[in-house]
Design a protein around this motif. Structure first.
Motif, PDB file in Angstrom:
ATOM      1  N   ARG A  94       0.796  -1.231   0.000  1.00  0.00           N
ATOM      2  CA  ARG A  94       0.000   0.000   0.000  1.00  0.00           C
ATOM      3  C   ARG A  94       0.826   1.277   0.000  1.00  0.00           C
ATOM      4  O   ARG A  94       0.400   2.300  -0.490  1.00  0.00           O
ATOM      5  N   HIS A 127      -2.251  -5.503  -3.682  1.00  0.00           N
ATOM      6  CA  HIS A 127      -2.842  -4.160  -3.764  1.00  0.00           C
ATOM      7  C   HIS A 127      -2.168  -3.357  -4.887  1.00  0.00           C
ATOM      8  O   HIS A 127      -1.275  -2.548  -4.632  1.00  0.00           O
ATOM      9  N   HIS A 129      -2.437  -0.587  -7.047  1.00  0.00           N
ATOM     10  CA  HIS A 129      -3.156   0.643  -7.369  1.00  0.00           C
ATOM     11  C   HIS A 129      -2.311   1.500  -8.300  1.00  0.00           C
ATOM     12  O   HIS A 129      -2.554   1.578  -9.478  1.00  0.00           O
ATOM     13  N   LYS A 191     -14.566   7.912  -2.308  1.00  0.00           N
ATOM     14  CA  LYS A 191     -14.017   7.770  -0.942  1.00  0.00           C
ATOM     15  C   LYS A 191     -12.962   8.836  -0.693  1.00  0.00           C
ATOM     16  O   LYS A 191     -12.130   9.103  -1.545  1.00  0.00           O
ATOM     17  N   ARG A 193     -10.106   9.477   2.159  1.00  0.00           N
ATOM     18  CA  ARG A 193      -9.484   9.030   3.406  1.00  0.00           C
ATOM     19  C   ARG A 193      -8.868  10.230   4.095  1.00  0.00           C
ATOM     20  O   ARG A 193      -7.974  10.879   3.558  1.00  0.00           O
ATOM     21  N   ASP A 218     -14.132  -5.342  -0.931  1.00  0.00           N
ATOM     22  CA  ASP A 218     -12.844  -4.638  -0.877  1.00  0.00           C
ATOM     23  C   ASP A 218     -11.726  -5.668  -0.934  1.00  0.00           C
ATOM     24  O   ASP A 218     -11.931  -6.827  -0.551  1.00  0.00           O
ATOM     25  N   ASP A 219     -10.562  -5.257  -1.394  1.00  0.00           N
ATOM     26  CA  ASP A 219      -9.462  -6.224  -1.438  1.00  0.00           C
ATOM     27  C   ASP A 219      -8.940  -6.506  -0.028  1.00  0.00           C
ATOM     28  O   ASP A 219      -8.684  -7.655   0.332  1.00  0.00           O
ATOM     29  N   SER A 222      -8.828  -3.718   6.831  1.00  0.00           N
ATOM     30  CA  SER A 222      -7.808  -3.521   7.862  1.00  0.00           C
ATOM     31  C   SER A 222      -8.456  -2.885   9.093  1.00  0.00           C
ATOM     32  O   SER A 222      -8.832  -3.572  10.033  1.00  0.00           O
ATOM     33  N   THR A 223      -8.644  -1.572   9.097  1.00  0.00           N
ATOM     34  CA  THR A 223      -9.357  -0.961  10.228  1.00  0.00           C
ATOM     35  C   THR A 223     -10.866  -1.162  10.069  1.00  0.00           C
ATOM     36  O   THR A 223     -11.624  -0.901  10.996  1.00  0.00           O
ATOM     37  N   ALA A 224     -11.294  -1.559   8.878  1.00  0.00           N
ATOM     38  CA  ALA A 224     -12.719  -1.724   8.510  1.00  0.00           C
ATOM     39  C   ALA A 224     -13.452  -0.392   8.391  1.00  0.00           C
ATOM     40  O   ALA A 224     -14.672  -0.367   8.216  1.00  0.00           O
ATOM     41  N   THR A 226     -13.452   1.745   5.980  1.00  0.00           N
ATOM     42  CA  THR A 226     -14.053   1.896   4.646  1.00  0.00           C
ATOM     43  C   THR A 226     -15.400   1.176   4.620  1.00  0.00           C
ATOM     44  O   THR A 226     -16.415   1.724   4.177  1.00  0.00           O
TER      45      THR A 226
HETATM   46  C1  R5P Z   1      -7.469   0.936  -0.177  1.00  0.00           C
HETATM   47  O1  R5P Z   1      -7.028   1.458  -1.204  1.00  0.00           O
HETATM   48  C2  R5P Z   1      -7.856  -0.510  -0.096  1.00  0.00           C
HETATM   49  O2  R5P Z   1      -8.383  -0.986  -1.292  1.00  0.00           O
HETATM   50  C3  R5P Z   1      -8.837  -0.739   1.018  1.00  0.00           C
HETATM   51  O3  R5P Z   1     -10.010  -0.006   0.741  1.00  0.00           O
HETATM   52  C4  R5P Z   1      -8.289  -0.334   2.342  1.00  0.00           C
HETATM   53  O4  R5P Z   1      -7.034  -0.931   2.555  1.00  0.00           O
HETATM   54  C5  R5P Z   1      -9.253  -0.709   3.464  1.00  0.00           C
HETATM   55  O5  R5P Z   1      -8.711  -0.258   4.648  1.00  0.00           O
HETATM   56  P1  R5P Z   1      -9.572  -0.054   5.959  1.00  0.00           P
HETATM   57  O6  R5P Z   1     -10.223  -1.364   6.292  1.00  0.00           O
HETATM   58  O7  R5P Z   1      -8.533   0.357   6.973  1.00  0.00           O
HETATM   59  O8  R5P Z   1     -10.567   1.039   5.694  1.00  0.00           O
END
Ligand code: R5P
Length: 295
Positions: A94, A127, A129, A191, A193, A218-219, A222-224, A226
């Motif tokens: 990332r 990931h 991107h 989105k 961030r 979502d791929d 992590s923190t969820a 999103t």
């Molecule tokens: C971001 O570009 C990824 O595709 C995911 O959306 C992101 O890693 C999700 O992270 P989190 O669960 O922390 O929102």
């Protein structure tokens, strides 16, 4: 001689699937930490003149990377002819640019480290991107497998009238593929961030699908944040509770509990990282491709 498979950081389902295939021989490796925290590695199989495949999924990578490097180095010293890495989840993808002055672009350093010790790598939906291909940073042969087919089968089997929702513009390439395989419509989030743990989302044109079941894909989870922000946004639009699908179940801290406590119908992930939410088994995909790749 058959290729030798060694499991370092794998999961039971993937191991079972590999053990059932006669194309591979399963080797043994022993690792432990000394009382002072240093790593001890012992390869309990003869690897001389053998092709070796090491399985290690690389979530929470910092504690795994030294044992992994020591193992690859020992395999080389003990005469393995090639050393491949099957990493269902590939870490450090990332940080693919300097977002702020002075930052380390860790994706590049990590890729160099892995490329220095392995001959090839197979992974699932890394990931990608800003990088279009692993070849931009990995100097070894790489193969990228996709969870899209397995996810679409799960959706077709389990969700009536889905509307697939992707987390951001970059996700459109694969969210559109899952949607087309599942024969469902899709939309992509706007989105923003704001920090590691804060994101804002909006979903243009969602009103057309108000009676559908939202399936957020979502791929990585992590923190969820999103997923949670999206679920809450859908709730304010009075849509049905969402189904949240993630490929890689990283779930930091209380992220899983927080997501379950949001207004969700279900949380399902693929088993690239072992987690209670695993409901989509990618072992057959990994094993079939491993067979093709090492021929
Ligand atoms: C971001 O570009 C990824 O595709 C995911 O959306 C992101 O890693 C999700 O992270 P989190 O669960 O922390 O929102």
């Amino acid at each position: 001689m058959k290729p030798l498979v060694l499991s370092l950081y794998s999961n039971a389902t993937l191991d079972r699937c590999l053990y059932s295939k006669s194309e591979f021989e399963i080797g043994k490796i022993y690792d432990k930490a000394f009382p002072d925290g240093e790593t001890y590695i012992r390869i309990d199989s003869d690897v001389s003149k053998r092709k070796v495949i090491l399985i290690a999924t690389l979530d929470r990578p910092n504690n795994k990377i030294l044992p992994l490097i020591y193992t690859a180095s020992a395999l080389r010293a003990q005469g393995a002819t090639s050393i491949g890495l099957l990493a269902p989840y590939l870490a450090y993808m990332r940080q693919d640019m300097q977002f702020h002055p002075g930052e380390a672009v860790t994706s590049r350093s990590f890729a160099k480290l892995i490329s220095d010790y392995f001959d090839w790598i197979i992974t699932v939906d890394p990931h990608l991107h800003r990088y279009k291909s692993l070849d931009e940073i990995y100097t070894i042969a790489s193969a990228v497998l996709h969870a899209d087919h397995a996810m679409s089968i799960w959706i077709k089997k389990n969700v009536e009238q889905p509307i697939i929702i992707g987390p951001d513009r970059e996700s459109e390439q694969w969210v559109s593929k899952v949607a087309s395989l599942a024969r469902a419509p899709y939309l992509v989030l706007e989105k923003n961030r704001k920090s590691d743990r804060e994101v804002d989302v909006s979903i243009p044109r969602i009103d057309k699908y108000i009676n559908h079941t939202p399936v957020i894909i979502d791929d990585i989870i992590s923190t969820a944040r999103t997923q949670i922000e999206t679920v809450q946004h859908l709730h304010t639009l009075k849509m049905k509770p969402a189904i949240c699908i993630g490929i890689h179940a990283l779930f930091s801290g209380n992220a899983y509990e927080d997501l379950l406590a949001a207004n969700v119908q279900k949380v399902v992930t693929c088993n690239t990282v072992a987690h209670p939410s695993n409901g989509i088994d990618l072992s057959p995909l990994l094993v079939e491709n491993l067979k093709k790749y090492i021929k």
